[in-house]
Write a protein that holds these residues in place. Structure first.
Motif, PDB file in Angstrom:
ATOM      1  N   ILE A  66     -48.399  -2.637  54.735  1.00  0.00           N
ATOM      2  CA  ILE A  66     -47.075  -3.399  54.990  1.00  0.00           C
ATOM      3  C   ILE A  66     -46.153  -4.113  53.546  1.00  0.00           C
ATOM      4  O   ILE A  66     -44.988  -3.856  53.561  1.00  0.00           O
ATOM      5  CB  ILE A  66     -47.171  -4.718  55.869  1.00  0.00           C
ATOM      6  N   ASP A  67     -47.067  -3.977  52.537  1.00  0.00           N
ATOM      7  CA  ASP A  67     -46.320  -4.267  51.306  1.00  0.00           C
ATOM      8  C   ASP A  67     -45.504  -3.216  50.903  1.00  0.00           C
ATOM      9  O   ASP A  67     -44.467  -3.280  50.101  1.00  0.00           O
ATOM     10  CB  ASP A  67     -47.465  -4.907  50.336  1.00  0.00           C
ATOM     11  N   TYR A  68     -46.066  -1.975  50.960  1.00  0.00           N
ATOM     12  CA  TYR A  68     -45.173  -0.694  50.500  1.00  0.00           C
ATOM     13  C   TYR A  68     -44.217  -0.554  51.382  1.00  0.00           C
ATOM     14  O   TYR A  68     -43.089  -0.172  50.976  1.00  0.00           O
ATOM     15  CB  TYR A  68     -46.225   0.319  50.491  1.00  0.00           C
ATOM     16  N   LEU A  69     -44.264  -0.841  52.718  1.00  0.00           N
ATOM     17  CA  LEU A  69     -43.434  -0.423  53.864  1.00  0.00           C
ATOM     18  C   LEU A  69     -42.372  -1.262  53.837  1.00  0.00           C
ATOM     19  O   LEU A  69     -40.975  -0.748  54.007  1.00  0.00           O
ATOM     20  CB  LEU A  69     -44.029  -0.244  55.248  1.00  0.00           C
ATOM     21  N   ALA A  70     -42.388  -2.564  53.865  1.00  0.00           N
ATOM     22  CA  ALA A  70     -41.515  -3.444  54.053  1.00  0.00           C
ATOM     23  C   ALA A  70     -40.190  -3.449  53.216  1.00  0.00           C
ATOM     24  O   ALA A  70     -39.103  -3.396  53.921  1.00  0.00           O
ATOM     25  CB  ALA A  70     -41.738  -4.841  53.945  1.00  0.00           C
ATOM     26  N   PRO A  71     -40.168  -3.248  51.877  1.00  0.00           N
ATOM     27  CA  PRO A  71     -38.944  -2.842  51.204  1.00  0.00           C
ATOM     28  C   PRO A  71     -38.051  -1.940  51.536  1.00  0.00           C
ATOM     29  O   PRO A  71     -36.800  -1.931  51.825  1.00  0.00           O
ATOM     30  CB  PRO A  71     -39.254  -2.713  49.849  1.00  0.00           C
ATOM     31  N   GLY A  72     -38.603  -0.701  52.155  1.00  0.00           N
ATOM     32  CA  GLY A  72     -37.770   0.318  52.595  1.00  0.00           C
ATOM     33  C   GLY A  72     -37.164   0.082  53.983  1.00  0.00           C
ATOM     34  O   GLY A  72     -36.010   0.423  54.138  1.00  0.00           O
ATOM     35  N   GLY A 193     -36.551   9.445  50.977  1.00  0.00           N
ATOM     36  CA  GLY A 193     -36.784   8.900  49.664  1.00  0.00           C
ATOM     37  C   GLY A 193     -38.325   8.323  49.778  1.00  0.00           C
ATOM     38  O   GLY A 193     -39.349   8.733  50.348  1.00  0.00           O
ATOM     39  N   SER A 194     -38.520   7.084  49.127  1.00  0.00           N
ATOM     40  CA  SER A 194     -39.795   6.500  48.775  1.00  0.00           C
ATOM     41  C   SER A 194     -39.962   5.298  49.957  1.00  0.00           C
ATOM     42  O   SER A 194     -40.615   4.567  49.428  1.00  0.00           O
ATOM     43  CB  SER A 194     -39.746   5.783  47.719  1.00  0.00           C
ATOM     44  N   ALA A 195     -39.052   5.313  51.293  1.00  0.00           N
ATOM     45  CA  ALA A 195     -39.322   4.136  52.103  1.00  0.00           C
ATOM     46  C   ALA A 195     -40.820   4.265  52.613  1.00  0.00           C
ATOM     47  O   ALA A 195     -41.179   3.164  52.836  1.00  0.00           O
ATOM     48  CB  ALA A 195     -38.221   4.204  53.003  1.00  0.00           C
ATOM     49  N   ILE A 196     -41.269   5.198  52.980  1.00  0.00           N
ATOM     50  CA  ILE A 196     -42.818   5.452  53.749  1.00  0.00           C
ATOM     51  C   ILE A 196     -43.759   5.881  52.931  1.00  0.00           C
ATOM     52  O   ILE A 196     -44.872   5.213  53.023  1.00  0.00           O
ATOM     53  CB  ILE A 196     -42.333   6.576  54.747  1.00  0.00           C
ATOM     54  N   VAL A 197     -43.382   6.758  51.981  1.00  0.00           N
ATOM     55  CA  VAL A 197     -44.608   7.231  51.133  1.00  0.00           C
ATOM     56  C   VAL A 197     -43.869   7.615  49.801  1.00  0.00           C
ATOM     57  O   VAL A 197     -42.894   7.751  49.797  1.00  0.00           O
ATOM     58  CB  VAL A 197     -45.144   8.563  51.610  1.00  0.00           C
ATOM     59  N   PRO A 198     -44.635   7.534  48.752  1.00  0.00           N
ATOM     60  CA  PRO A 198     -44.181   7.922  47.416  1.00  0.00           C
ATOM     61  C   PRO A 198     -43.758   9.234  47.209  1.00  0.00           C
ATOM     62  O   PRO A 198     -44.435  10.230  47.955  1.00  0.00           O
ATOM     63  CB  PRO A 198     -45.645   7.566  46.344  1.00  0.00           C
ATOM     64  N   THR A 199     -42.925   9.292  46.426  1.00  0.00           N
ATOM     65  CA  THR A 199     -41.934  10.788  46.152  1.00  0.00           C
ATOM     66  C   THR A 199     -42.978  11.875  45.823  1.00  0.00           C
ATOM     67  O   THR A 199     -42.933  13.096  45.879  1.00  0.00           O
ATOM     68  CB  THR A 199     -40.714  10.716  45.474  1.00  0.00           C
ATOM     69  N   ASP A 200     -44.050  11.502  44.909  1.00  0.00           N
ATOM     70  CA  ASP A 200     -45.231  12.210  44.342  1.00  0.00           C
ATOM     71  C   ASP A 200     -45.926  12.895  45.327  1.00  0.00           C
ATOM     72  O   ASP A 200     -46.568  13.952  45.050  1.00  0.00           O
ATOM     73  CB  ASP A 200     -46.066  11.400  43.345  1.00  0.00           C
ATOM     74  N   SER A 201     -46.003  12.508  46.629  1.00  0.00           N
ATOM     75  CA  SER A 201     -46.657  13.124  47.706  1.00  0.00           C
ATOM     76  C   SER A 201     -45.961  14.166  48.368  1.00  0.00           C
ATOM     77  O   SER A 201     -46.358  14.792  49.291  1.00  0.00           O
ATOM     78  CB  SER A 201     -47.292  11.922  48.680  1.00  0.00           C
ATOM     79  N   MET A 202     -44.667  14.440  48.088  1.00  0.00           N
ATOM     80  CA  MET A 202     -43.743  15.447  48.670  1.00  0.00           C
ATOM     81  C   MET A 202     -43.799  16.753  47.984  1.00  0.00           C
ATOM     82  O   MET A 202     -44.032  16.719  46.922  1.00  0.00           O
ATOM     83  CB  MET A 202     -42.418  14.578  48.752  1.00  0.00           C
ATOM     84  N   PRO A 203     -43.408  17.813  48.946  1.00  0.00           N
ATOM     85  CA  PRO A 203     -43.405  18.946  48.319  1.00  0.00           C
ATOM     86  C   PRO A 203     -42.131  19.136  47.415  1.00  0.00           C
ATOM     87  O   PRO A 203     -41.479  18.250  47.299  1.00  0.00           O
ATOM     88  CB  PRO A 203     -42.876  19.708  49.427  1.00  0.00           C
ATOM     89  N   THR A 204     -42.239  19.988  46.295  1.00  0.00           N
ATOM     90  CA  THR A 204     -41.465  20.068  45.232  1.00  0.00           C
ATOM     91  C   THR A 204     -39.968  19.852  45.621  1.00  0.00           C
ATOM     92  O   THR A 204     -39.154  18.938  44.945  1.00  0.00           O
ATOM     93  CB  THR A 204     -41.702  21.517  44.388  1.00  0.00           C
ATOM     94  N   GLY A 205     -39.437  20.560  46.424  1.00  0.00           N
ATOM     95  CA  GLY A 205     -38.167  20.542  46.735  1.00  0.00           C
ATOM     96  C   GLY A 205     -37.773  19.171  47.337  1.00  0.00           C
ATOM     97  O   GLY A 205     -36.546  18.845  46.957  1.00  0.00           O
ATOM     98  N   LEU A 206     -38.390  18.827  48.185  1.00  0.00           N
ATOM     99  CA  LEU A 206     -38.261  17.440  48.919  1.00  0.00           C
ATOM    100  C   LEU A 206     -38.330  16.404  48.012  1.00  0.00           C
ATOM    101  O   LEU A 206     -37.456  15.365  48.098  1.00  0.00           O
ATOM    102  CB  LEU A 206     -39.052  17.328  50.028  1.00  0.00           C
ATOM    103  N   ARG A 207     -39.154  16.491  46.952  1.00  0.00           N
ATOM    104  CA  ARG A 207     -39.474  15.378  45.867  1.00  0.00           C
ATOM    105  C   ARG A 207     -38.209  15.444  44.997  1.00  0.00           C
ATOM    106  O   ARG A 207     -38.016  14.196  44.573  1.00  0.00           O
ATOM    107  CB  ARG A 207     -40.738  15.711  45.345  1.00  0.00           C
ATOM    108  N   TRP A 208     -37.719  16.330  44.751  1.00  0.00           N
ATOM    109  CA  TRP A 208     -36.485  16.477  43.816  1.00  0.00           C
ATOM    110  C   TRP A 208     -35.341  15.714  44.492  1.00  0.00           C
ATOM    111  O   TRP A 208     -34.743  14.826  43.886  1.00  0.00           O
ATOM    112  CB  TRP A 208     -36.063  17.956  43.599  1.00  0.00           C
ATOM    113  N   PHE A 209     -35.126  15.827  45.769  1.00  0.00           N
ATOM    114  CA  PHE A 209     -34.140  15.322  46.699  1.00  0.00           C
ATOM    115  C   PHE A 209     -34.254  14.003  46.724  1.00  0.00           C
ATOM    116  O   PHE A 209     -33.509  12.935  46.471  1.00  0.00           O
ATOM    117  CB  PHE A 209     -33.763  16.034  47.978  1.00  0.00           C
ATOM    118  N   ALA A 210     -35.550  13.425  47.131  1.00  0.00           N
ATOM    119  CA  ALA A 210     -35.848  12.230  46.941  1.00  0.00           C
ATOM    120  C   ALA A 210     -35.931  11.397  45.889  1.00  0.00           C
ATOM    121  O   ALA A 210     -35.501  10.086  45.894  1.00  0.00           O
ATOM    122  CB  ALA A 210     -37.333  11.995  47.558  1.00  0.00           C
ATOM    123  N   GLU A 211     -35.977  11.962  45.009  1.00  0.00           N
ATOM    124  CA  GLU A 211     -35.922  11.129  43.623  1.00  0.00           C
ATOM    125  C   GLU A 211     -34.582  11.076  43.059  1.00  0.00           C
ATOM    126  O   GLU A 211     -34.248  10.074  42.337  1.00  0.00           O
ATOM    127  CB  GLU A 211     -36.794  11.782  42.248  1.00  0.00           C
TER     128      GLU A 211
END
Length: 263
Positions: A66-72, A193-211
């Motif tokens: 919940i601490d990670y999730l709430a801000p997003g 973006g990083s609302a649900i999970v860190p961008t580091d866990s995403m595939p390369t293309g999606l990670r670039w967009f999320a960041e």
């Protein structure tokens, strides 16, 4: 000075009109509030254990997902609230009340100002409600009063920026349905973006967009202010996005309003 005084008076009148309208017809506001609350409940209770386990470094605090999730999700309340502006502005335009206002001896800027300020007040109230529910669910920020003030200020700035953008959408939309559908991607963009999970866990293309999309640095700045995690350059980037969106939205909405008067 007299012109500024008249504009302020007319803007207060328009603000009072929009707030009374929101109180008499609360269904739209409630619908916008319900969506972030449902997402908060769904991701925390249905997926929280799996997602929390997969995140190696949770923010400081209780150590729960919940601490990670709430801000997003709190940021999602800001994006959802902006939808009401597009709809309410388009309703006034399609029902002809805007043309009536144009024939009256009032400040032409007061129509948009009343809508934007009224929407910001409603959205910030919705954000406060989402924060309250998150606290009841176990969200445990360790922010100081100054950090809380900075977080609320950032949310207010983002809300204002998105509200101006959606005011422009409401003026150019042909129907109320299109006015409600066009801004819809704004509501779900935080999920990419990083609302649900860190961008580091995403595939390369999606990670670039999320960041590099606007909401990720804003979410990371909120996390840093509330939970003490590293902010780095996210705060500067977040402010730049908010100010840029506010400027573009304000200029666009004003021009769209003036263009409608010439038709």
């Amino acid at each position: 000075m007299a012109t500024v005084s008249f504009a302020a008076r007319d803007s207060r009148t328009m603000l009072r009109r929009n707030l009374k309208k929101a109180l008499r017809y609360p269904s739209l506001t409630l619908t916008v509030v319900i969506m972030p609350l449902m997402m908060l409940l769904l991701f925390n209770y249905a997926f929280g254990t799996a997602l929390g386990t997969g995140i190696n470094q949770l923010p400081t605090g209780s150590g729960d997902y919940i601490d990670y999730l709430a801000p997003g999700i709190i940021l999602m309340a800001a994006t959802s609230g902006a939808l009401t502006t597009a709809i309410s502005v388009c309703v006034d335009k399609t029902e002809g009340i805007v043309n009536r206002f144009r024939t009256m001896p009032i400040s032409q800027a007061s129509f948009l100002t009343g809508h934007v300020v009224g929407s910001v007040i409603q959205t910030m109230t919705s954000i406060a409600l989402v924060i309250g529910v998150a606290l009841l669910m176990g969200f445990r920020p360790n922010a100081t009063p100054v950090e809380w003030l900075a977080a609320v200020g950032l949310l207010a700035l983002l809300t204002s920026a998105l509200t101006w953008v959606c005011a422009g959408i409401g003026l150019v939309a042909k129907t109320v349905e299109s006015a409600s559908n066009i801004p819809m991607p704004l509501t779900f963009l935080p999920f990419l973006g990083s609302a649900i999970v860190p961008t580091d866990s995403m595939p390369t293309g999606l990670r670039w967009f999320a960041e590099y999309q606007p909401f990720t640095p804003i979410i990371e700045t909120l996390r840093g202010l509330w939970l003490g995690t590293g902010i780095g350059s996210s705060a500067v980037i977040a402010l730049a996005w908010c100010l840029g969106l506010a400027l573009v939205g304000h200029v666009w909405a004003r021009r769209a309003f003036k263009a409608g008067a010439k038709r």
